[in-house]
Structures are given as structure tokens and as C-alpha cells.
Design an enzyme around this catalytic site. Structure first.
Site: not given
Lengths: 571, 571
Positions: A282, A22, A275, A278, A435, A42-43, A284-285
Site C-alpha cells: 500500500a 520498466r 501491508t 505479504p 552569508k 491533483n495538485c 500514498g495518502d
């Protein structure tokens, strides 16, 4: 023309690729995915196994074709990246279909290699009945096993995936045993909150074994194909065994390339996802993140941060200044009719990190009690002695995710409990209370900090002998249904009329007040404290205490009234 | 002993009294209430009329007796405070039951006199069929009218109470006409969001008359007891007329006592709720509050702020430092199956206050689209050119209150759109998306501010003639269902292959791109902008445009493709 290679085509990797396109129409963007699917949900996998999501296609949010036409991405599935030549800036991928190597040059490389399910080094885990659930083919296999008539399932690990798969299996009619080595389910939340989740599991006929290691999968002694052997020696017959003991960063590629890894094997990155090389980012998991509250580095395999990190990496590659935020670990899970959610560290984790903190428990309604359908929101708020919000957890049937999202926002903003008290949230009877539960949590925390509310908890109970007076201020009817052995009873509405009796019964001893949820005991504490008693109110009331102390035995029948002589009691 | 008198026993007044007692056991606290009920669920009244709350008792959260036993409050109903002697520090109340005056001394006085329904000076409003809904007896009367067979209702005013009563009446089977002088329902939100609410009302067979004043209630010309006469001369037969045109601060007492009032007649208070007399505090609907965003003073009759102001007043009376926050005006209303919520000022109000701002509209799902039951959350975010969040509104069937509560928290924290983009909210498929609607709003706002996204809106449409090229990037099937007259069609997935055609058709003119919701047109805009076009993307897509322009007529059938010659078109 900028050449970008993205390794890994789900969540973080695909977010990076899409954002890159984009922002840069001219870049050459190649996405290499080892598996056969990219950009899959995935989820959603447990819900496909359970049947709520009946159609496999619904999980495939994009295909290489749709990504080509929509975003001009060159997406190659079944391409396993085997090595990075950092000097020459190329990656070598194995085309698993044609069994040839492909070498691709890059100006920028994004590693979104994700995480792999942890498989402990125990015997029998290579049997075909033992499965993990991380990919669409994993779900395919589980569905096939269910279709073939699987009846008995053992789920190892009571984290998010474990619990979601338990529900999926129960939905499909299986007998399910859940085995968890920790002394509680859902170790992402504190024990007394997890106890509510465990009760929901049992209500849905799940055989829950917490505090139990598992030892092996062995030949069957029944007509089901395997036995799961637990550390205590018991054997569970199973048609299917789901291994859900967590994931570990999948970083062999980064390691081989000499990128800096954490001692837990996660890729170390800067705030803009770069990382130690340069030219390599990286997300995500696979990466190390910093806990926003404790500052402790760790790994947090969650979809939300992964997606935002992908976006950050894309911007960073293009020289746009953007940084990712430290991670709060906000998460939510549906467990049958219950929702459990958390933001920030647990009390357990704060203690481990040496962060001094207070805790308040409360059980307000999800919306105004006079409007039908209100359910209790069991809420715990953690905060510093200076009042800064540290985290929160909630469990309940309704309105749980909303309150945690509000507190997650407050936590990100560095708000205090005073700020929570003054939040102006949307109120109409179907949605909340004038409240709101979050305001109430703020009020209680303020009261703790300024001394208006002095709390006691289960740890104090252990120390109690005859040296304190336990005062239950619930109604007589409630007390008859079950009360703490040795406690006295004065309904809070009658306390002012019985102060002399209480004083006589206390005989100088501290008074520890309790009720069902902690509100009436707070009122009583205020009366007592202002009348010179050394008093305190049970945090979260019996509701929390019973969750904290599952073995706690309550006594039926009337309790002593302070004016009365103590009846002769066993114990 | 401190003597405190509280005038008004609902919401703010009762909060003040209860908090005072909790903090000061020795104070003498008298609550004087003109009506027969205290601490009743004001906000529940429409639901009692509608029958969701069948039992009247459910609305009475406390009684004078329960407040005496629980909090040792001296609550006197049917006591109308007639005057304040500020010099002598006494109030004189009329005991309406015994018809005698009672004089009460005070050290501190809290005015929680609330607000009264506005009754315009129009003929016929004193007829017994014309009702307001502010108290329990008001609800009793309406229920009696329904029980007696009322069939036709006219509701005057489409604010919160008006809409809730419309729903209550429809639930009870009445024919309902809703009359609103403003050109839209629910003036608390912007027109294009209110259009969605109006559509829901019509779907539930409510006869909605916006932009229509009402003139009088007159003798009947039918077999229903009265006619409601509108400004346009039309007559509506009615059994019951509900007047819901707003409330005004009830401050005659304060005025007569010489306390400082605003030009709208509200009591002026400091941040700790003190009036111009340092011994008198005021809270709730009777007071002037400051808008947290615009800084403009006004009146905001909402339960949440009232309750918190009561708490602040109690603390202030006891010398505890606490201040109330300026008001955001966060509010929510259920309208049949739809929820509409707002925090902060509307775009209309910002414009009136001279606050420069941007607006983005979006329509993300309430949760992951692949999990069953996701519904669009129609969301508008308002923010400054520097990126500070100013407010938001949302309308939809699910997850609306949650997103507004999150943004209300962000607004209170002074967050920017960058912060919204980085919020870490609870995600699992049943609850949200990895990129939550609030994150998405933040992303879009970032894109607007850094020029990645250039938007156009309905105001631009008016100026369009042949001097722009309207490019619809939806699929051909969608376009055939209805498109803007004169627009061209290139599905966004085919745009890169048709750039030359678009260039030729544009012939140097600006290209204004559109799709259904604004996402595909954003992708197309990025392609076009980077290929040298003067392009922009329709904010919120056709979904928002059609809500902004209810009269907009779409053309069925295929649209022109840029490569084709233009068909002969009837304009």
C-alpha cells in the site's frame, strides 16, 4: 508471468505501475481506477479553477491509451474495487459503465486508494452549492459554477487546498470569506509565521475568520442561494461553499479485507510498503507514515512521498531491496504574492510530542540587499539543545522554497546547526548572500547554544512589569513610528557612550533589548552582557513579536532615553 | 587587553573583525585597508557598471565611521601594510594619505589580503583602455569610460567576472567580443553545460571567441583607441578592454614575513585558519584551501568561504574551538536570462584528480509542466561507482540555484544517490514536481548503478560504424526535424509492436537508443534489454549530445524504419 493489480491510478499507484513495467517487461499489470481519469494532476486542480491552467487537458498527464502504448499497462477507469479475496488472491471490481463485476487474480496487489475529503456531520453539507476539490470532475463543477456567475464564496478550512482555492476564487473575481476553526490560517506552520500569510490574504481582500467554527449550510436569507452559518451565529451568503477541512485515508477496502489499520484508519505498512498481508502493498495518502523527526505515526497526504512510495513498492514486489524514508512533511504553498513553506514538525507539534527544542527567528534578504529586488525571507529554525536540526519554516516573496529545500536536505542528513553554518551555498548578488539565510540561521543557533546570544520572546513579555528594563536599540526615527510602551531608547550605535545611563536606569534590573529584526539587539546584547548586565535580545525582533502578538499596541512618539527622567505615562 | 590587527577590510577580514568585537568587547581591533573603501560589495561591481545598481553608495555596506559606532572598530583606510615583525609582533603600515609609517603592535594578526587580478606579461596591457574590475575605483573608471561614449568592448576571460561584465557592457549598449583561451566559456563547469551558456551569449549578440588566445593590445587601426590582437592574428577594435583572466593570491606581505606559502603562492593555514606562525591567522582569497571532494589543495576565491573563514579565525583567536570546512566550490552566475551553477568538481577536474565517477545528464522542468512558466533545468550529476555524490552542475532559466544548493548540502553531508532519490523537497505546482529534478537525478543514478539503465554517450558515437544500430525512439515529426545520420526510427510507443523488425535490422548488432532528453530512450532500453537486446540509452538525449558536439550535423526528413529497406543515402 507475474500478475500485479494496482488499485488507484494517480500518484502512488501510477508510480508503482510504471516502475513495475520498466523493471519487468513480462508482468501483467492491471490498474483499476474508480474515477474516469488516471494520472491526473491533483495538485493542479485549484489552478485550473483559478484559470492559470486554462485547459482541462493539461491536467491529464496520461490516458489509459497513452499508458498502454508507452508502458503496456492495462488501465481500466470506472472500475471500483469492491473486495479482496486474500485467500484466493483475487480482487472483485465493479465495472461502473457496464455494471458488471470483474474478478482479477493477482500475485501482488498494490493499494493506492488515496484519501477522501472529510465532510463533517453538520446540517446542509449535502446541498449542491457545497463542494470539495479532489478530482477533475470536482474542478469541472466549480468552473461551471463560476461560469454561471457565482459571486460569493465561502471556503471552510485554511489548509493548503483551502488557501489555493481562496486564491483561485479571488482571481476569478469572487468575494471570498475564509473560515478556519483553528486560531490561525495554515495550521501546518507555527502561528507567528501563519500571521504573515493571514496578512497577505487580507491584503487581497479575503475576509479571514480564524478561530471560528462553522455550524451549518442553510436556506438563504439573501439573493445568493445559501447561507453559511458559523458557530458564532453569523451568516455568510454564498453561491459556492468549498469544503477544505482535510482528508482521511480511503481504506474501506483494506478494512474489509482485514488488513491492519492504524487507529486513524490508515493502512499500516512496513518500510518497503508491505501491508500485514505479504502479498499486498500500500502507498500514498491511504497509509500510515512515521514522522522522521518525532517518530510519531500519522498520515501525511503529500504527492512527493506518495510517488516515491510507489517506486519502493514496485521494487519490493520484484524482490529488490529498497525502503521508503520516514516523512518530513516538507510542503510549500503559494498564497497570492507570498510563499510559505515548511519542513519537519512545527514548534507546536514538537512540544506536543515532548521534544525539547530551541527556536530562532530571522528576517534576512532573499539575496544581497544592494542588488535590486531583495525581499525578506522570514525564517524560523527549530533545533535540539544538542544542536540537531528539527525543522524550519519560511514565509516571503522570494527564495523561500530554496531555503526550505536546503534545510529539508540537512534534516534528512541529520545535520546540526554547526553544519548549517558551514553550508557552502551558491552565491552571486541576484541569488543570495555571502552569508546565506540558512548560514545565518546556523550562526544564530550556534550563538544560542554556546551562550553568545541569549534570547527573550513574547512569553517573557507577559511577565514583564517594572522588574525589567526594556531597551529599544533602533534609531530614534524608527522608535517614533511605534515602540513598546514603557521601553527606553538608545540607538545601538550610541550604546557604548550611554552605558552608565543604562546602568542607572536599570538599577540592577535585567535589560531586555529589542530592535526591528533581532540583529542590532544582538549587537547591543553583546555589549551589555560583556559589561556585566543581565541582558537578552528579542528573538526575531519586533517583526516576529508583532506576528506573535497581533493585538500588540505600539506607542508613537519618542521613547524615554535612559539619561532622562521618565515622562508621566498612561499605563 | 587583546590587541588584534586585521589586514584587509573586505569580506573575510571584516567578518573576522566584526565577530571578534561581538565576542570580545574589550579587545583593541584595528583594521588596515590599503584602498579607500572597506566592506564594499565586491560581487556587486559588475552590476554597478551595468546600471542595475545605479548608486555607488549601495556598494558601500559600511564606512569606517559606521563600523566605529556600531562595532567600535578602528578602521584605517589608505593604510598599506608593508611589513610584519613576527618577533616583535608588530606590523608597519604606510599611511598613504599622510605618507608616514605607522607601527602597530598585535597579539593576534589576521591577514585578509585578498587576491589581485592576473595581468599576463603581454604587450600593451598597461594602456589606459585595459582595465580590471576588482574594486570600487575600478568600477568608477569603467563607468566613466562608458559615460564618455565607449562603444566597443573586448572582454578577455570567460569566467564569472568576465561573463558578468559582458552582460553589463551589453546592457549599456556596447558591442562586446568575449575572448577565452579555453575551448569553452565558464571553465568552472563542464563543456556540455558551458555550451548552453555560450548559446545564451550569442543570443544576446555577444561575439564569442573560445579556444582563442590573445596576444597584445596595440595602436589602433580604426577610429577606436586600441586594437586587441588575438593569437590567430585577428584584430578587434576596442574602446575598453576588460581583463578577467582570474586572480592570484595577494601574499607578498606573508611571503616577506616568511610564512609558509603553497607552490601557487597562497598562505597555508590550518583548519582554524592559523598560518605557520601561531599568532597570525589568514582568511579569504589569499589562502590555500582543500577541495572537499578531491582533497586537492588549491585557491578558491569565493565570498562565502571567505566570510565563514573570518568567523572561524575570530573564534580561534579567542580560543573557541571552531574549524572551517574544506571547500566545495559552490558558485552561481547569471548570464542574461540564464543561470549557471555548480557545486563540487567538474567531471574534467575529477578525471584530472584520478577520481573514478559516473555522470548522468537530465533536463527536467523547473516546476510541474502543467503549471505555466516551467523551464528546463539542464542538470548533470557526478557520483562514484559506490553511489556517493561528487558534484553537480545546472543551467537554465529558473530553479537552477535551488537544485545546486540542495545538492551542495547533500554533498557536504556525504550523501549518496539513494539519499537524493529519497529527499523530500517542497512541492506545489509553481515550485517543483512531485519528483523533483534532484530526485530524478538520484533515480537515474540508482538505475545506472544497479544496471537498470545502461547509458551511452558521445565518446561511443565516435566508435560507431555499421557495427551498431542507432535507434531513435522520438515521434516521426520530431525525427523529421533532424536526426543522426544512419539512425532508424521507431517511436517508443510503437516499439513493442516492432521488436521483430528491430531484431532483424540489428542482426545481432548492439542497439544504441536515443531520444530528445533521455527519458523515452530509457523506457525503450528497458523493453529492448528485457527482450534480449544488447541495448543502451543515450545519456541526456540529443539535447546533451548536441551541446557536447556543437559541430554535430543532423539530417532532416524521415529516418529509416526497421521494417523498411534502407534508402540509398549519401553516407
Amino acid at each position: 508471468m507475474r500478475r500485479v493489480v494496482v488499485v488507484g491510478g494517480v500518484a502512488g499507484g501510477m508510480s508503482a505501475a510504471a516502475r513495475l513495467r520498466r523493471l519487468d517487461e513480462s508482468a501483467q499489470i492491471v490498474v483499476l481506477e474508480r474515477g474516469g481519469e488516471v494520472s491526473f494532476a491533483n495538485c493542479g486542480l485549484p489552478y485550473h479553477v483559478g484559470g492559470e491552467i486554462p485547459h482541462r487537458d493539461a491536467l491529464l498527464l496520461h490516458t489509459p491509451d497513452s499508458l498502454e502504448s508507452s508502458l503496456d499497462l492495462d488501465v481500466r477507469v470506472h472500475h471500483d474495487v469492491r473486495s479482496i479475496d486474500r485467500e484466493g488472491r483475487t480482487v472483485t471490481a465493479r465495472d461502473l459503465v457496464h455494471d458488471v463485476d470483474v474478478v482479477l487474480p493477482y500475485d501482488a496487489l498494490v493499494l493506492a486508494t488515496g484519501a477522501d475529503p472529510i465532510v463533517p456531520p453538520l446540517p446542509g453539507l449535502d446541498r449542491p452549492q457545497v463542494r470539495t476539490l479532489r478530482t477533475v470532475p470536482d474542478a469541472d463543477v466549480l468552473r461551471a459554477m463560476l461560469a454561471a456567475g457565482a459571486q460569493k464564496a465561502v471556503v471552510i478550512g485554511a489548509g493548503f487546498i483551502g488557501l489555493e482555492t481562496v486564491e483561485a476564487f479571488r482571481r476569478r473575481g469572487l468575494d471570498v470569506t475564509l473560515v478556519e476553526m483553528a486560531p490561525q490560517v495554515l495550521p501546518a506552520i507555527d502561528a507567528e509565521m501563519a500571521a504573515l500569510v493571514e496578512a497577505e490574504l487580507r491584503l487581497h481582500h479575503v475576509d479571514v475568520r480564524v478561530g471560528t467554527g462553522f455550524a451549518a449550510v442553510e436556506d438563504s436569507t439573501t439573493d445568493h442561494p445559501v447561507d453559511v452559518v458559523l458557530a458564532d451565529g453569523s451568516r455568510l451568503a454564498a453561491d459556492v461553499v468549498l469544503l477544505g477541512v482535510g482528508v482521511k485515508p480511503s481504506t474501506a477496502l483494506a478494512r474489509d479485507a482485514g488488513l491492519e489499520l492504524s487507529d486513524r484508519g490508515a493502512v499500516v505498512v512496513t518500510a518497503d510498503q508491505r501491508t500485514s498481508d505479504p502479498s499486498i502493498w500500500a502507498v500514498g495518502d491511504a497509509i500510515q507514515v512515521i514522522d522522521a523527526v518525532t517518530g510519531v505515526p500519522g498520515v501525511v497526504p503529500l504527492a512527493g512521498p506518495a510517488n516515491r512510495q510507489g517506486r519502493t513498492a514496485a521494487d519490493s514486489i520484484l524482490g529488490r531491496a529498497r525502503t521508503s524514508q520516514p516523512v518530513l512533511g516538507t510542503a510549500v504553498v503559494k498564497v497570492f504574492g507570498l510563499t510559505a513553506a515548511v519542513t519537519g514538525p512545527t514548534s507546536r507539534r514538537l512540544t506536543a510530542a515532548g521534544v525539547e527544542h530551541h527556536v530562532v527567528h530571522l528576517h534576512p534578504g532573499s539575496h544581497a540587499g544592494y542588488y535590486p529586488g531583495a525581499k525578506p525571507v522570514h525564517l524560523v529554525l527549530l533545533f535540539t539543545p544538542e544542536g540537531r536540526v528539527l525543522g524550519a519554516q519560511a514565509v516571503g516573496k522570494d527564495g523561500v522554497d530554496k531555503r526550505i529545500d536546503v534545510i529539508a536536505t540537512a534534516l534528512r542528513a541529520g545535520m546540526t546547526v554547526d553544519d548549517l553554518a558551514e553550508l557552502e551555498l551558491a552565491y552571486a548578488p541576484p541569488f543570495g548572500s555571502a552569508k546565506d539565510p540558512v548560514n545565518m540561521a546556523g550562526f544564530m543557533a550556534q550563538n544560542i547554544l554556546d551562550g553568545t546570544l541569549r534570547a527573550w520572546g513574547p512569553d517573557d513579555l507577559d511577565g514583564f512589569g517594572d522588574d525589567v528594563l526594556l531597551l529599544d536599540v533602533r534609531s530614534e526615527v524608527e522608535v517614533e513610528g511605534g515602540h513598546l510602551p514603557g521601553s527606553y531608547n538608545v540607538p545601538h550605535t550610541e550604546l557604548r557612550d550611554h552605558l552608565d545611563d543604562v546602568r542607572q536606569a536599570a538599577a540592577g534590573r535585567p535589560v531586555r533589548v529589542l530592535c526591528a529584526s533581532g540583529f542590532r539587539s544582538y549587537l547591543a546584547h553583546r555589549v551589555l552582557a560583556q559589561n556585566g548586565f543581565d541582558s537578552a535580545s528579542l528573538d526575531g525582533g519586533l517583526m516576529t513579536l508583532r506576528a506573535q502578538r497581533p493585538g500588540l499596541v505600539l506607542q508613537r512618539g519618542a521613547a524615554r532615553m535612559p539619561g532622562q527622567k521618565a515622562p508621566v505615562m498612561a499605563s
